[in-house]
Design a protein around this motif. Structure first.
Motif, PDB file in Angstrom:
ATOM      1  N   ILE A 194      -8.112   1.694  -9.229  1.00 44.19           N
ATOM      2  CA  ILE A 194      -6.759   1.304  -8.844  1.00 44.19           C
ATOM      3  C   ILE A 194      -5.939   2.565  -8.555  1.00 44.19           C
ATOM      4  O   ILE A 194      -6.006   3.534  -9.311  1.00 44.19           O
TER       5      ILE A 194
ATOM      6  N   ARG B 182      -1.974   3.576  -7.835  1.00 44.85           N
ATOM      7  CA  ARG B 182      -0.560   3.155  -7.881  1.00 44.85           C
ATOM      8  C   ARG B 182      -0.377   1.677  -8.220  1.00 44.85           C
ATOM      9  O   ARG B 182       0.496   1.021  -7.677  1.00 44.85           O
ATOM     10  N   ARG B 183      -1.168   1.150  -9.061  1.00 42.49           N
ATOM     11  CA  ARG B 183      -1.082  -0.215  -9.587  1.00 42.49           C
ATOM     12  C   ARG B 183      -1.206  -1.313  -8.532  1.00 42.49           C
ATOM     13  O   ARG B 183      -1.498  -2.443  -8.856  1.00 42.49           O
TER      14      ARG B 183
ATOM     15  N   LYS C  63      -6.314  -0.803  -4.416  1.00 37.59           N
ATOM     16  CA  LYS C  63      -7.641  -0.644  -4.983  1.00 37.59           C
ATOM     17  C   LYS C  63      -8.545   0.011  -3.949  1.00 37.59           C
ATOM     18  O   LYS C  63      -8.598  -0.430  -2.799  1.00 37.59           O
TER      19      LYS C  63
ATOM     20  N   THR D  58      -3.775  -5.150  -4.204  1.00 39.02           N
ATOM     21  CA  THR D  58      -4.231  -5.943  -5.354  1.00 39.02           C
ATOM     22  C   THR D  58      -3.476  -7.256  -5.529  1.00 39.02           C
ATOM     23  O   THR D  58      -3.871  -8.089  -6.331  1.00 39.02           O
TER      24      THR D  58
END
Length: 103
Positions: free
Chosen positions: A67, A69-70, A73, A91
Motif C-alpha cells: 500500500i 499512501r493508504r 496499491k 484501494t
C-alpha cells in the motif's frame, strides 16, 4: 534489481497523478510521486517485503502488493532479477474487478 512498469500499471499511475495534480496541486502531486518512487525502489531492494496477494493465488506467477499512501496499491511480481509492476490500484475500488483486469 531492475524495475519494469507494465503499460497498464503506468497508465493507472498516470491517471492518479493527474487526479492529484488537479484536485490537490503540484506540491502534493510531487510528494505523492516521490512516495511511489521510494516504494518501488524499496521493493527493488527487498522484493519480498510486499505480502502475497490472495486475489492472484490462482495464477502461476506469485503476485505481491504493498500500500502507498493508504489509498493506492502497487501489485507486482519478481521474475529473474527484475521487478514487474503489474498494476497500480485505487484501494477504494472493487478489488476483484481490478484483479481480473490485471495482466
Amino acid at each position: 534489481m531492475k524495475i519494469h512498469w507494465h503499460k497498464q500499471a503506468a497508465a493507472q499511475l498516470h491517471q492518479v497523478e493527474e487526479y492529484v495534480l488537479r484536485d490537490f496541486g503540484e506540491r502534493i502531486r510531487q510528494e505523492f510521486m516521490d512516495e511511489v518512487e521510494q516504494a518501488t525502489h524499496a521493493l527493488a531492494d527487498m522484493p519480498t517485503m510486499g505480502k502475497i496477494d490472495p486475489l492472484f493465488a490462482h495464477r502461476k506467477q506469485c503476485y505481491r502488493s504493498i500500500i502507498v499512501r493508504r489509498l493506492n496499491k502497487i501489485v507486482y511480481y519478481v521474475k529473474g532479477d527484475a521487478l514487474y509492476i503489474a498494476a497500480f490500484w485505487d484501494t477504494r475500488r472493487e478489488p476483484k474487478a481490478q484483479a481480473r483486469q490485471t495482466k
